[in-house]
Motif scaffolding. Structure first.
Motif, PDB file in Angstrom:
ATOM      1  N   MET A   1       0.822  -1.203   0.000  1.00 16.16           N
ATOM      2  CA  MET A   1       0.000   0.000   0.000  1.00 16.16           C
ATOM      3  C   MET A   1       0.860   1.259   0.000  1.00 16.16           C
ATOM      4  O   MET A   1       0.505   2.259  -0.636  1.00 16.16           O
ATOM      5  N   VAL A   2       1.983   1.241   0.695  1.00 18.30           N
ATOM      6  CA  VAL A   2       2.877   2.401   0.665  1.00 18.30           C
ATOM      7  C   VAL A   2       3.430   2.605  -0.741  1.00 18.30           C
ATOM      8  O   VAL A   2       3.470   3.731  -1.264  1.00 18.30           O
ATOM      9  N   TRP A   3       3.856   1.524  -1.359  1.00 19.42           N
ATOM     10  CA  TRP A   3       4.370   1.621  -2.729  1.00 19.42           C
ATOM     11  C   TRP A   3       3.302   2.162  -3.675  1.00 19.42           C
ATOM     12  O   TRP A   3       3.566   3.033  -4.505  1.00 19.42           O
ATOM     13  N   MET A   4       2.072   1.677  -3.531  1.00 22.70           N
ATOM     14  CA  MET A   4       0.986   2.110  -4.415  1.00 22.70           C
ATOM     15  C   MET A   4       0.623   3.570  -4.160  1.00 22.70           C
ATOM     16  O   MET A   4       0.440   4.363  -5.102  1.00 22.70           O
ATOM     17  N   SER A   5       0.495   3.960  -2.898  1.00 22.47           N
ATOM     18  CA  SER A   5       0.063   5.329  -2.585  1.00 22.47           C
ATOM     19  C   SER A   5       1.077   6.366  -3.059  1.00 22.47           C
ATOM     20  O   SER A   5       0.698   7.470  -3.465  1.00 22.47           O
ATOM     21  N   GLU A   6       2.346   6.037  -3.005  1.00 25.47           N
ATOM     22  CA  GLU A   6       3.374   6.990  -3.415  1.00 25.47           C
ATOM     23  C   GLU A   6       3.538   7.082  -4.925  1.00 25.47           C
ATOM     24  O   GLU A   6       4.065   8.077  -5.428  1.00 25.47           O
ATOM     25  N   ARG A   7       3.085   6.065  -5.631  1.00 23.50           N
ATOM     26  CA  ARG A   7       3.241   6.057  -7.091  1.00 23.50           C
ATOM     27  C   ARG A   7       1.936   6.263  -7.848  1.00 23.50           C
ATOM     28  O   ARG A   7       1.966   6.447  -9.063  1.00 23.50           O
ATOM     29  N   LEU A   8       0.820   6.232  -7.130  1.00 26.53           N
ATOM     30  CA  LEU A   8      -0.482   6.463  -7.775  1.00 26.53           C
ATOM     31  C   LEU A   8      -0.712   7.973  -7.854  1.00 26.53           C
ATOM     32  O   LEU A   8      -1.534   8.547  -7.131  1.00 26.53           O
ATOM     33  N   THR A   9      -0.027   8.614  -8.758  1.00 28.12           N
ATOM     34  CA  THR A   9      -0.070  10.078  -8.868  1.00 28.12           C
ATOM     35  C   THR A   9      -1.136  10.506  -9.872  1.00 28.12           C
ATOM     36  O   THR A   9      -0.839  10.983 -10.970  1.00 28.12           O
ATOM     37  N   ILE A  10      -2.385  10.331  -9.471  1.00 27.63           N
ATOM     38  CA  ILE A  10      -3.507  10.688 -10.349  1.00 27.63           C
ATOM     39  C   ILE A  10      -4.425  11.708  -9.686  1.00 27.63           C
ATOM     40  O   ILE A  10      -5.547  11.932 -10.146  1.00 27.63           O
ATOM     41  N   PHE A  11      -3.981  12.334  -8.608  1.00 25.56           N
ATOM     42  CA  PHE A  11      -4.831  13.260  -7.857  1.00 25.56           C
ATOM     43  C   PHE A  11      -4.331  14.689  -8.072  1.00 25.56           C
ATOM     44  O   PHE A  11      -3.157  14.909  -8.359  1.00 25.56           O
ATOM     45  N   SER A  12      -5.203  15.664  -7.961  1.00 25.77           N
ATOM     46  CA  SER A  12      -6.619  15.583  -7.669  1.00 25.77           C
ATOM     47  C   SER A  12      -7.406  15.482  -8.981  1.00 25.77           C
ATOM     48  O   SER A  12      -7.004  16.043  -9.993  1.00 25.77           O
ATOM     49  N   ASN A  13      -8.532  14.742  -8.963  1.00 22.10           N
ATOM     50  CA  ASN A  13      -9.342  14.580 -10.161  1.00 22.10           C
ATOM     51  C   ASN A  13     -10.807  14.594  -9.800  1.00 22.10           C
ATOM     52  O   ASN A  13     -11.174  14.745  -8.622  1.00 22.10           O
ATOM     53  N   ALA A  14     -11.673  14.450 -10.808  1.00 19.82           N
ATOM     54  CA  ALA A  14     -13.112  14.535 -10.581  1.00 19.82           C
ATOM     55  C   ALA A  14     -13.605  13.451  -9.639  1.00 19.82           C
ATOM     56  O   ALA A  14     -14.558  13.664  -8.878  1.00 19.82           O
ATOM     57  N   GLY A  15     -12.955  12.286  -9.678  1.00 22.30           N
ATOM     58  CA  GLY A  15     -13.379  11.198  -8.802  1.00 22.30           C
ATOM     59  C   GLY A  15     -13.300  11.576  -7.336  1.00 22.30           C
ATOM     60  O   GLY A  15     -14.151  11.166  -6.534  1.00 22.30           O
TER      61      GLY A  15
END
Length: 609
Positions: A295-309
């Protein structure tokens, strides 16, 4: 035809001009409502940075806020300096409210088009006129908020969907998809309102077609011929690229409309291509182990924010949690009420909108009874005698509903499950659909009624619009305070409803006028709202619900002047879970106010304590 178009254009122009004058003049008489200061701040921030992250954090969709703040940003670029909404709110807010009128004009235009599609030219004219003078719609059209915007975009979506069911893909799917995106961008509730209305209208269309086949009582061979014709029509439609008359085709269209709408929403809101700090913090808080590392690896690399979702999810969570209970008919409830919106609508809607459905239903029942007892011949209209024949006679007995009323009914049913209960603005599209649907039904009733009954329906329709217009004129500029005559009118509305239904913080300017008329240098105010003017002279904000006040209630030690002005929402409308708030409410309710404005009760502390 040429004269009719010019007449319609003039009619619509008059409705737009007169209602806009009501809104523009009222806007300068009202202080900021609870949401507007923050909307202006975040809207200007979005224009300056190119990011909607600030609005997404609030769960607020950006389209109406961008529209309202665009003139302010253009002025910034021209003047070479930044506007401070907190310091210059009184100067810039009227401009933002004026820019937001574009959605009001959109609502009137599509109201006219929708009424015309239901009942012809006079259906459109009646719908536009009725919409233009409905006090609740006018009240919110005056403000730089989101409720009229979602009403206009949802009406446009449903109109294009209904009128293009057998057109090409671009008109049948693509255009409604864009309008669905606009409805979601106007307010997160458009994500629910739009699909509900489309599904209901499509289901009603199929039900009507099925009933017409059953009522035809065709012989088996005729049914076979009808089925063959339907198959041929579907084949031709498929080759031509237009809508197919099948349930599968309808569902496919609805799915495509949804996908197009969501694509428009996400593209417009954009993305900052950053990690979400709260997601990263949550991942690091997990216990050590494989799950923590993943989860740490995913949260730091999931750079898709901020968006409409992000904005949509925040608003959905807020709607599921509710909004600190409800206030209805003088009582504060800790939980939401399933009957809140049905009761609130009977208070806020003008009486013609409550009477018209009953009149149309009564007319329908009477026609059915006479048709069964006396036969169809006794119900022939002048059009029948002129050659209209039995087909038109049967049409005169058709159900007194239309697609706009179906949409209003579905939204009404959905309101029973709405947990955020701070004003009918949250179901304002329901009001727009109700006005358009009733206007269409009345226009049809006028056209299809017997010659001796027709003047009655014409008088009723005229009286309905005049009554509504008079109600709007009488409540100006405090349209938010409107309550109909059955519940005591605007003067007693605060005893029934609160928040955006009555006192949303918009009454500071009126209070300032009262203070000046009475020659007071200072005035203590217990205020519900976000207008920063309450923190400046001659006002002194006194947040009684936050002060360390015990029993007995020591009010004189906190008051510097003689008078205390209290927002009606704080005294009658919000939760009193906090002991200090409850103590202040209990104390003030035992005292008689010496004066009042539309949204403030004023107490003479020097004589009452």
């Amino acid at each position: 035809m040429h004269k009719s178009r010019w007449f319609d254009a003039c009619w619509l122009a008059i409705c737009i001009a007169a209602s806009s004058a009501w809104c523009l003049t009222a806007a300068r008489q009202l202080s900021a409502t609870f949401d507007e200061p923050l909307y202006l701040e975040r809207g200007l921030e979005s224009w300056r940075t190119g990011s909607h992250a600030g609005l997404m954090k609030l769960g607020t969709m950006p389209l109406p806020i961008d529209c309202a703040t665009l003139p302010l940003y253009v002025y910034e670029r021209w003047a070479g300096g930044e506007i401070d909404p907190a310091r210059e709110l009184d100067r810039v807010l009227p401009w933002a409210r004026a820019a937001a009128l574009v959605f009001w004009w959109l609502l009137l235009v599509y109201g006219w088009l929708a009424g015309r599609s239901i009942a012809g030219p006079w259906g459109g004219r009646l719908a536009a006129a009725w919409l233009a003078c409905e006090p609740n719609l006018l009240a919110h059209a005056t403000l730089a908020t989101t409720d009229v915007a979602v009403s206009a975009c949802t009406l446009a979506l449903v109109y294009h969907f209904y009128t293009a069911r057998e057109k090409t893909w671009w008109r049948r799917v693509a255009l409604p998809g864009v309008w669905f995106g606009a409805a979601v961008l106007a307010k997160a509730s458009g994500l629910v309102f739009g699909p509900l209305c489309l599904l209901a209208i499509e289901a009603e269309r199929w039900w009507t077609e099925r009933r017409s086949v059953v009522k035809s009582r065709a012989r088996p061979n005729e049914l076979q011929i009808a089925n063959c014709k339907l198959q041929i029509a579907n084949s031709v439609a498929e080759r031509a690229g237009i809508g197919k008359c099948s349930v599968g085709g309808s569902l496919r269209d609805l799915v495509q409309i949804g996908l197009i709408g969501m694509a428009v929403t996400f593209v417009y809101c954009g993305c900052d291509w950053r990690a979400e700090p709260s997601f990263v913090a949550w991942a690091h808080s997990l216990p050590e182990g494989q799950t923590h590392d993943v989860m740490v690896w995913m949260s730091e690399r999931l750079t898709i924010f901020s968006n409409a979702g992000e904005g949509l999810v925040r608003q959905v969570k807020h709607n599921m949690r509710g909004h600190h209970g409800s206030y209805l008919l003088g009582h504060v409830y800790d939980q939401s009420l399933w009957y809140y919106f049905p009761v609130a609508l009977t208070i806020k809607l003008v009486l013609p909108l409550l009477i018209a459905p009953l009149a149309l239903l009564f007319d329908f029942i009477v026609k059915r009874l006479f048709a069964s007892r006396l036969g169809q011949a006794n119900l022939r209209t002048p059009a029948d005698h002129a050659g209209g024949g039995p087909a038109l006679a049967r049409a005169s007995l058709s159900h007194p509903t239309n697609w706009a009323l179906v949409a209003a009914l579905v939204l009404f049913a959905f309101s029973l499950n709405c947990r955020v209960q701070i004003g009918i603005r949250l179901v304002l599209p329901l009001v727009a659909f109700l006005v358009v649907g009733l206007a269409g039904s009345l226009a049809i009733a006028i056209r299809r009624s017997r010659q001796d009954v027709r003047p009655v329906w014409m008088a009723f329709a005229t009286a309905a619009v005049l009554w509504t217009g008079f109600s709007a004129w009488r409540v100006w500029p405090e349209g938010l305070c409107y309550a109909n005559e059955l519940w005591g009118g605007p003067a007693d509305g605060y005893l029934c409803l609160s928040d955006s239904n009555y006192d949303w913080g918009q009454g500071l300017k009126e209070l300032a006028v009262w203070r000046e008329q009475h020659g007071l240098k200072h005035l203590d105010v217990w205020y519900f709202g976000a207008d920063p003017a309450v923190n400046a002279e001659p006002f002194r904000q006194l947040p009684l619900h936050l002060l360390p006040i015990g029993q007995p209630f020591p009010l004189p030690m906190w008051i510097q002047g003689r008078y205390l002005a209290v927002s009606t929402t704080l005294l009658y409308g919000t939760s009193t879970e906090m002991p200090t708030h409850r103590a202040a409410v209990e104390f003030l309710r035992t005292r008689e106010p010496v004066a009042r404005t539309s949204t403030f009760l004023i107490y003479d502390v020097g004589t009452n304590v």
